[in-house]
Design a protein around this motif. Structure first.
Motif, PDB file in Angstrom:
ATOM      1  N   ILE A 126     -33.552  47.318 -32.576  1.00  0.00           N
ATOM      2  CA  ILE A 126     -32.085  47.280 -32.447  1.00  0.00           C
ATOM      3  C   ILE A 126     -31.521  48.694 -32.523  1.00  0.00           C
ATOM      4  O   ILE A 126     -30.679  49.092 -31.710  1.00  0.00           O
ATOM      5  CB  ILE A 126     -31.472  46.383 -33.543  1.00  0.00           C
ATOM      6  N   ASP A 127     -32.005  49.472 -33.511  1.00  0.00           N
ATOM      7  CA  ASP A 127     -31.520  50.846 -33.655  1.00  0.00           C
ATOM      8  C   ASP A 127     -31.910  51.699 -32.447  1.00  0.00           C
ATOM      9  O   ASP A 127     -31.141  52.548 -31.989  1.00  0.00           O
ATOM     10  CB  ASP A 127     -32.085  51.467 -34.934  1.00  0.00           C
ATOM     11  N   ALA A 128     -33.109  51.451 -31.914  1.00  0.00           N
ATOM     12  CA  ALA A 128     -33.590  52.279 -30.807  1.00  0.00           C
ATOM     13  C   ALA A 128     -32.864  51.980 -29.505  1.00  0.00           C
ATOM     14  O   ALA A 128     -32.562  52.893 -28.729  1.00  0.00           O
ATOM     15  CB  ALA A 128     -35.098  52.075 -30.631  1.00  0.00           C
ATOM     16  N   GLN A 129     -32.572  50.700 -29.248  1.00  0.00           N
ATOM     17  CA  GLN A 129     -32.009  50.309 -27.951  1.00  0.00           C
ATOM     18  C   GLN A 129     -30.490  50.182 -27.958  1.00  0.00           C
ATOM     19  O   GLN A 129     -29.884  50.130 -26.889  1.00  0.00           O
ATOM     20  CB  GLN A 129     -32.625  48.971 -27.503  1.00  0.00           C
ATOM     21  N   CYS A 130     -29.882  50.072 -29.137  1.00  0.00           N
ATOM     22  CA  CYS A 130     -28.421  49.883 -29.217  1.00  0.00           C
ATOM     23  C   CYS A 130     -27.756  51.096 -29.850  1.00  0.00           C
ATOM     24  O   CYS A 130     -26.909  50.976 -30.743  1.00  0.00           O
ATOM     25  CB  CYS A 130     -28.090  48.622 -30.020  1.00  0.00           C
ATOM     26  N   GLN A 131     -28.154  52.291 -29.426  1.00  0.00           N
ATOM     27  CA  GLN A 131     -27.590  53.509 -29.988  1.00  0.00           C
ATOM     28  C   GLN A 131     -26.125  53.657 -29.580  1.00  0.00           C
ATOM     29  O   GLN A 131     -25.764  53.448 -28.418  1.00  0.00           O
ATOM     30  CB  GLN A 131     -28.395  54.726 -29.529  1.00  0.00           C
ATOM     31  N   LEU A 132     -25.297  54.033 -30.551  1.00  0.00           N
ATOM     32  CA  LEU A 132     -23.858  54.192 -30.328  1.00  0.00           C
ATOM     33  C   LEU A 132     -23.483  55.664 -30.358  1.00  0.00           C
ATOM     34  O   LEU A 132     -24.082  56.452 -31.108  1.00  0.00           O
ATOM     35  CB  LEU A 132     -23.061  53.451 -31.406  1.00  0.00           C
ATOM     36  N   ASP A 133     -22.474  55.999 -29.568  1.00  0.00           N
ATOM     37  CA  ASP A 133     -21.937  57.347 -29.720  1.00  0.00           C
ATOM     38  C   ASP A 133     -21.074  57.385 -30.979  1.00  0.00           C
ATOM     39  O   ASP A 133     -20.834  56.361 -31.630  1.00  0.00           O
ATOM     40  CB  ASP A 133     -21.163  57.783 -28.472  1.00  0.00           C
ATOM     41  N   ASP A 134     -20.599  58.561 -31.357  1.00  0.00           N
ATOM     42  CA  ASP A 134     -19.884  58.710 -32.634  1.00  0.00           C
ATOM     43  C   ASP A 134     -18.642  57.833 -32.694  1.00  0.00           C
ATOM     44  O   ASP A 134     -18.363  57.185 -33.714  1.00  0.00           O
ATOM     45  CB  ASP A 134     -19.493  60.177 -32.843  1.00  0.00           C
ATOM     46  N   ALA A 135     -17.883  57.792 -31.618  1.00  0.00           N
ATOM     47  CA  ALA A 135     -16.649  57.004 -31.620  1.00  0.00           C
ATOM     48  C   ALA A 135     -16.961  55.512 -31.751  1.00  0.00           C
ATOM     49  O   ALA A 135     -16.287  54.778 -32.504  1.00  0.00           O
ATOM     50  CB  ALA A 135     -15.862  57.273 -30.347  1.00  0.00           C
ATOM     51  N   ARG A 149     -25.998  41.431 -34.682  1.00  0.00           N
ATOM     52  CA  ARG A 149     -25.709  40.575 -33.516  1.00  0.00           C
ATOM     53  C   ARG A 149     -24.590  41.164 -32.672  1.00  0.00           C
ATOM     54  O   ARG A 149     -24.594  41.053 -31.449  1.00  0.00           O
ATOM     55  CB  ARG A 149     -25.382  39.161 -33.990  1.00  0.00           C
ATOM     56  N   CYS A 150     -23.609  41.787 -33.316  1.00  0.00           N
ATOM     57  CA  CYS A 150     -22.549  42.455 -32.558  1.00  0.00           C
ATOM     58  C   CYS A 150     -23.126  43.603 -31.736  1.00  0.00           C
ATOM     59  O   CYS A 150     -22.740  43.811 -30.575  1.00  0.00           O
ATOM     60  CB  CYS A 150     -21.472  42.967 -33.519  1.00  0.00           C
ATOM     61  N   LEU A 151     -24.075  44.339 -32.329  1.00  0.00           N
ATOM     62  CA  LEU A 151     -24.715  45.430 -31.597  1.00  0.00           C
ATOM     63  C   LEU A 151     -25.447  44.909 -30.362  1.00  0.00           C
ATOM     64  O   LEU A 151     -25.383  45.511 -29.273  1.00  0.00           O
ATOM     65  CB  LEU A 151     -25.701  46.161 -32.515  1.00  0.00           C
ATOM     66  N   THR A 153     -25.562  44.133 -24.368  1.00  0.00           N
ATOM     67  CA  THR A 153     -25.520  43.282 -23.173  1.00  0.00           C
ATOM     68  C   THR A 153     -24.298  43.608 -22.327  1.00  0.00           C
ATOM     69  O   THR A 153     -24.382  43.658 -21.087  1.00  0.00           O
ATOM     70  CB  THR A 153     -25.501  41.803 -23.577  1.00  0.00           C
ATOM     71  N   ILE A 154     -23.156  43.807 -22.964  1.00  0.00           N
ATOM     72  CA  ILE A 154     -21.944  44.163 -22.223  1.00  0.00           C
ATOM     73  C   ILE A 154     -22.150  45.481 -21.483  1.00  0.00           C
ATOM     74  O   ILE A 154     -21.725  45.643 -20.323  1.00  0.00           O
ATOM     75  CB  ILE A 154     -20.743  44.242 -23.184  1.00  0.00           C
ATOM     76  N   ALA A 155     -22.817  46.434 -22.135  1.00  0.00           N
ATOM     77  CA  ALA A 155     -23.111  47.713 -21.475  1.00  0.00           C
ATOM     78  C   ALA A 155     -24.051  47.510 -20.286  1.00  0.00           C
ATOM     79  O   ALA A 155     -23.887  48.145 -19.233  1.00  0.00           O
ATOM     80  CB  ALA A 155     -23.728  48.682 -22.481  1.00  0.00           C
ATOM     81  N   ASP A 156     -25.026  46.605 -20.432  1.00  0.00           N
ATOM     82  CA  ASP A 156     -25.940  46.321 -19.314  1.00  0.00           C
ATOM     83  C   ASP A 156     -25.196  45.711 -18.134  1.00  0.00           C
ATOM     84  O   ASP A 156     -25.477  46.022 -16.972  1.00  0.00           O
ATOM     85  CB  ASP A 156     -27.054  45.376 -19.771  1.00  0.00           C
ATOM     86  N   LEU A 157     -24.251  44.818 -18.414  1.00  0.00           N
ATOM     87  CA  LEU A 157     -23.462  44.224 -17.333  1.00  0.00           C
ATOM     88  C   LEU A 157     -22.619  45.281 -16.624  1.00  0.00           C
ATOM     89  O   LEU A 157     -22.368  45.179 -15.417  1.00  0.00           O
ATOM     90  CB  LEU A 157     -22.558  43.123 -17.890  1.00  0.00           C
ATOM     91  N   ALA A 158     -22.196  46.291 -17.387  1.00  0.00           N
ATOM     92  CA  ALA A 158     -21.399  47.363 -16.790  1.00  0.00           C
ATOM     93  C   ALA A 158     -22.262  48.443 -16.159  1.00  0.00           C
ATOM     94  O   ALA A 158     -21.728  49.379 -15.538  1.00  0.00           O
ATOM     95  CB  ALA A 158     -20.492  47.979 -17.864  1.00  0.00           C
ATOM     96  N   GLU A 217     -15.146  44.939 -27.264  1.00  0.00           N
ATOM     97  CA  GLU A 217     -15.210  43.592 -26.694  1.00  0.00           C
ATOM     98  C   GLU A 217     -16.142  42.700 -27.508  1.00  0.00           C
ATOM     99  O   GLU A 217     -15.844  41.530 -27.745  1.00  0.00           O
ATOM    100  CB  GLU A 217     -15.687  43.662 -25.244  1.00  0.00           C
ATOM    101  N   ALA A 218     -17.274  43.255 -27.973  1.00  0.00           N
ATOM    102  CA  ALA A 218     -18.210  42.466 -28.768  1.00  0.00           C
ATOM    103  C   ALA A 218     -17.584  42.015 -30.077  1.00  0.00           C
ATOM    104  O   ALA A 218     -17.818  40.887 -30.537  1.00  0.00           O
ATOM    105  CB  ALA A 218     -19.475  43.282 -29.036  1.00  0.00           C
TER     106      ALA A 218
END
Length: 523
Positions: free
Chosen positions: A457-466, A487-489, A494-499, A511-512
């Motif tokens: 989860i940490d490796a694939q759902c990396q977030l930017d600072d904001a 689960r929100c991550l 998934t939302i990022a993949d759709l975009a 959105e999540a």
């Protein structure tokens, strides 16, 4: 020859374990003894086999002491699947059949008193077990270095069609006991070519199964978007709205948004359906949608019985489990969903045996926001007190809600909107975006986003600072658990993949977050 061996298989959960039917004829007081941990329906095979052999004009050794052993002795055996191998074993032991010719075959089938063969449950599981053994190199070989020989499987009509779905399986169909007997008569005479004995050709799969179209649902942009995200990432969904707002229509069309089943997925789903007696050839490679009534018990949902049978969550494997009126289900039934939602399997343990069934389904649940159903509705006033609303929503435990990824409100449309709103986007176009998003996820991590665990989860759902700051603030204010954050991550990924985005950004996280607030917003 007074001893013969015939091979068959017994079902234990989704496993089809080998069984050797040993038949011995001896002098002594005439008797017919059946041993080997056989259930009542197996013991009744004595009468069916005796009548079938006699009524087909063959000789039943009535003046012999007949002993039938179903080995291994500690494996439970149920159903009438052993009728055919027992009958063949008796005929081989009495010299009416060539026992050596039986060696390369496995048999299963229930006999009528007249000798007709009737279908049995779990034929696909038997065929899969043989295929797995051949692939693992555990089957016998004609010569060293030669490919493994997969035994031929002989089954009744309906069961043979089902077993032939397994690629490269050698399946033979027989209508009557005599059809089988003619193939194994003593001597070198080639077997007769009969309509009653046929090798079954594999059944081609359809390119795309037929599902109800999401275009039938008017409006409901938020719910449609939530279902698209759920289909793309393999997430579970809870829809909450007033009666008649379209929750059931949306759920029934959800399977049409999912990618086409792979052959492996179709075989897994069909094998479970076969165990439950629900498989039909017209449903081959169609994702199942199971919708049990809210009076269903915990055993009906997760499975049970003796021997263990799959429940609704396993019958929905690789498909959709739709639970309408979610708070009306018994509390024990709902809490039983927790483990399979996480693990994708369900283990049924009894004193005598243990069985494991697959349960990798997508949960789509629906509920009203209150007992009268109209809390928050713009069309009709709610007549429930705050205490009634709280008790009603409180029927769903926090741990269960934690495991449902998307919570979405489904608002009722006014009459003029319902009449004048044009049809929504078709399932086919939405499915195209879903397939692309899933392909991105699988290329990146080898699985859907919902299946991510731990460090993945940490490796694939990396977030930017904001995005990280936004998520921390939202989680603190809403009092989320660690599971809710993860689960929100995954939903944001998934939302990022759709975009088509490589990283998870603030807009994806925002959105999540909105999809985990439906129940709180209703208070």
């Amino acid at each position: 020859m007074s001893l013969s061996l015939v091979h068959s298989r017994a079902l234990l959960g989704l496993e089809a374990r080998p069984v050797c039917v040993e038949v011995h004829l001896a002098n002594g007081l005439p008797s017919f003894t059946l041993v080997g941990l056989a259930e009542t329906e197996v013991k009744e095979a004595r009468e069916r086999v005796r009548s079938a052999i006699q009524n087909t004009g063959l000789e039943f050794p009535a003046n012999k002491r007949i002993t039938v052993n179903l080995a291994p002795a500690d494996l439970p055996k149920d159903s009438g699947r052993f009728d055919l191998p027992i009958a063949l074993g008796i005929l081989a032991a009495s010299g009416q059949l060539d026992a050596r010719k039986l060696a390369g075959y496995e048999f299963a089938g229930e006999l009528s008193l007249g000798g007709d063969l009737r279908p049995v449950r779990g034929a696909l599981a038997m065929s899969l077990a043989l295929a797995h053994l051949a692939n693992d190199g555990a089957m016998p070989r004609d010569k060293p270095g030669m490919p493994a020989r997969q035994p031929k499987l002989v089954l009744p009509e309906g069961s043979a069609q089902e077993a032939a779905l397994v690629p490269d399986a050698e399946i033979y169909r027989a209508h009557h006991l005599l059809d089988v007997v003619r193939q194994f008569l003593p001597g070198d005479t080639p077997p007769e070519v009969l309509d009653g004995w046929t090798r079954i050709a594999p059944i081609p799969r359809r390119e795309q199964a037929d599902y109800p179209d999401l275009a039938d649902v008017k409006g409901q942009a938020a719910a449609r978007r939530a279902l698209e995200i759920a289909a793309a990432g393999g997430h579970s969904v809870l829809m909450m709205g007033a009666p008649g707002s379209g929750k059931s229509m949306l759920a029934q069309r959800f399977a049409g948004l999912l990618p086409a089943m792979t052959t492996e997925e179709a075989l897994e789903s069909a094998a479970v359906a076969s165990l439950g007696g629900r498989f039909a050839l017209e449903n081959w490679a169609v994702r199942p949608t199971c919708a049990p009534h809210h009076t269903a018990s915990a055993v009906a949902l997760v499975g049970g019985g003796s021997p263990p049978r799959p429940g609704e969550i396993s019958l929905a494997h690789r498909g959709v489990l739709f639970l309408d009126e979610l708070p009306e289900f018994p509390r024990a039934a709902l809490e039983a969903l927790r483990e399979p939602l996480e693990s994708g399997t369900i283990t049924i343990s009894r004193a005598a045996q243990r069985a494991e069934f697959p349960a990798r389904f997508q949960l789509v649940a629906a509920m009203n926001p209150c007992p009268c159903g109209y809390l928050g509705s713009s069309l009709r006033a709610c007549r429930c007190s705050p205490d009634q609303v709280s008790r009603y929503q409180g029927k769903l435990s926090g741990p269960l809600l934690d495991r449902i990824d998307l919570h979405v409100e489904v608002g009722a449309l006014a009459a003029d909107e319902l009449v004048n709103t044009p049809p929504g986007e078709a399932s086919a176009s939405i499915r195209g975006r879903v397939v692309q998003a899933r392909e991105r996820a699988i290329a990146r991590q080898g699985s859907t986003n919902q299946a991510l665990e731990g460090q993945a989860i940490d490796a694939q759902c990396q977030l930017d600072d904001a995005a990280a700051k936004f998520l921390n603030t939202a989680a603190t204010r809403l009092g989320w658990s660690g599971r809710s954050i993860h689960r929100c991550l995954k939903v944001a990924r998934t939302i990022a993949d759709l975009a088509g985005a490589a990283t998870v950004q603030v807009t994806h996280v925002a959105e999540a977050v909105q999809y985990r607030r439906a129940l709180k917003a209703a208070h």
